[in-house]
Write an enzyme that holds these catalytic residues in place. Structure first.
Site, PDB file in Angstrom:
ATOM      1  N   HIS A 179       0.896  -1.229  -0.246  1.00 51.05           N
ATOM      2  CA  HIS A 179      -0.059  -0.082   0.127  1.00 51.05           C
ATOM      3  C   HIS A 179       0.933   1.367  -0.074  1.00 51.05           C
ATOM      4  O   HIS A 179       0.999   2.022  -0.917  1.00 51.05           O
ATOM      5  CB  HIS A 179      -0.898   0.053   1.187  1.00 51.05           C
ATOM      6  CG  HIS A 179      -1.947  -1.162   1.417  1.00 51.05           C
ATOM      7  ND1 HIS A 179      -2.997  -1.140   0.569  1.00 51.05           N
ATOM      8  CD2 HIS A 179      -1.815  -1.909   2.256  1.00 51.05           C
ATOM      9  CE1 HIS A 179      -3.782  -2.318   0.932  1.00 51.05           C
ATOM     10  NE2 HIS A 179      -3.069  -2.882   1.916  1.00 51.05           N
TER      11      HIS A 179
HETATM   12  C1  BDR Z   1      -3.614   1.542   4.865  1.00 52.54           C
HETATM   13  O1  BDR Z   1      -4.026   1.209   6.193  1.00 52.54           O
HETATM   14  C2  BDR Z   1      -2.995   0.844   6.832  1.00 52.54           C
HETATM   15  O2  BDR Z   1      -3.243  -0.381   7.494  1.00 52.54           O
HETATM   16  C3  BDR Z   1      -1.593   0.706   6.016  1.00 52.54           C
HETATM   17  O3  BDR Z   1      -0.502   1.170   6.646  1.00 52.54           O
HETATM   18  C4  BDR Z   1      -2.179   1.566   4.752  1.00 52.54           C
HETATM   19  O4  BDR Z   1      -1.731   2.915   5.083  1.00 52.54           O
HETATM   20  C5  BDR Z   1      -4.123   0.445   3.988  1.00 52.54           C
HETATM   21  O5  BDR Z   1      -5.452   0.302   3.864  1.00 52.54           O
END
Ligand code: BDR
Ligand code: CA
Length: 331
Positions: free
Chosen positions: A250
């Site tokens: 992500h």
């Molecule tokens: C996002 O949520 C967090 O858990 C991760 O770091 C990322 O920024 C993904 O949905």
């Protein structure tokens, strides 16, 4: 190097395993200069997030100002951090930690953002990969902030891809939908790097093993450990991710967009966030230009943003690996 480089960045983060991945990509990339790290609650408490940011910098031998920011959402009640995704410590439950002598910058994260933007008008990119309370507070402290920052690139939200905390909501936006709606309507050049693209980038644990073996350094060993924990969560949810024993990358895609925007397909339009009800946290992109809707909240004067809708995941993966293999760590 072109005169516009390096990109001068404030990194707003809730570290977090993929946040750690993103930070190390930024530190390894020759065209990115991280001026400061502002932290928020999300994957961990903000206290843990700030400690993790200091720790990750210390491991990598970098001295970068780190601030502690907001501890909870603006309006809705906070929730317990997801220890089952990132570990109770946010870094996959590290078996031990070395002592860190660096201290936090005493300013709040919002104040740090405002101070840096005022001192460097039009020069700083804000890369935000957690809930957006620090940006929202910074906007209240300095209403001119949209004109003082160069751009905002945020990991969060989704347009067409299903959500990851509800059928329509992505975690960062869900965690503070009121702050997110304020950020999407503030009027700065803003790019949303959401699940539409981050769910395309699956990084196998073996990649982090190769990086760790290449550097033989405590920073990349720690990242490898954290990713192995994180991959267990994603493997339990997505068959195709389990098949390669990997995880979604992500947050790193926000930095990849910064340095390689040509790898993404985008769509422009107004973006609003549902703040209540079953759609809470949904990011809604107005996909049809030129239509005037009769409903309030979609007036023509509302600022437009850019949403990433497609990505060359293979090229991103290759860029991530080649960047992480650079000689960015001192002994
Ligand atoms: C996002 O949520 C967090 O858990 C991760 O770091 C990322 O920024 C993904 O949905
Ligand atoms: Ca994050």
């Amino acid at each position: 190097m072109s005169p516009a480089l390096p990109h001068r960045v404030i990194f707003d983060t809730d570290p977090g395993v993929d946040d750690a991945m993103a930070l190390y990509f930024a530190l390894a990339h020759p065209d990115i200069q991280v001026l400061g790290i502002t932290t928020t609650f999300g994957n961990v408490t903000v206290q843990q997030g700030a400690a993790n940011a200091l720790y990750l910098c210390a491991l990598a031998g970098r001295q970068i100002p780190v601030t502690q920011g907001v501890a909870r959402p603006w309006v809705k009640p906070g929730e317990a951090p997801p220890a089952y995704i990132h570990g109770a410590d946010g870094l996959g439950n590290l078996p031990e930690r070395m002592a860190v002598k660096e201290q936090l910058d005493p300013r709040s994260s919002a104040q740090f953002i405002v101070d840096m933007a005022r001192a460097n008008p039009g020069q700083i990119t804000l890369v935000a990969v957690g809930p957006l309370g620090n940006l929202s507070l910074a906007l209240r402290l300095e209403p001119e902030l949209p004109r003082l920052l160069k751009q905002v690139i945020l990991m969060g939200g989704t347009v067409l891809e299903p959500g990851n905390v509800s059928p329509v909501a992505e975690a960062n936006i869900w965690n503070d939908p009121h702050a997110a709606d304020q950020v999407f309507t503030a009027g700065w050049p803003l790019t949303m790097v959401g699940l539409d693209v981050t769910h395309r980038l699956v990084l196998p644990v073996t990649l982090f093993e190769r990086i760790a073996q290449h550097h033989r350094h405590r920073a990349t060993d720690t990242l490898h450990h954290a990713v192995a924990f994180y991959a267990n969560f994603y493997g339990s949810r997505f068959e195709h991710v389990a098949a390669v024993h990997g995880c979604f990358g992500h947050d790193v895609l926000a930095f990849i967009y910064l340095v390689a925007p040509h790898l993404f397909q985008t769509k422009s339009g107004q973006i609003r966030v549902a703040t209540d009800g079953v759609a809470q946290g949904q990011t809604i992109l107005k996909r049809q230009a030129g239509i005037e809707y009769p409903q309030a909240g979609w007036e023509a004067a509302l600022p437009s943003s850019t949403a990433c809708m497609g990505v060359d995941a293979e090229a991103c993966s290759a860029l991530f690996e080649s960047t992480m293999m650079r000689p960015w760590l001192s002994a």
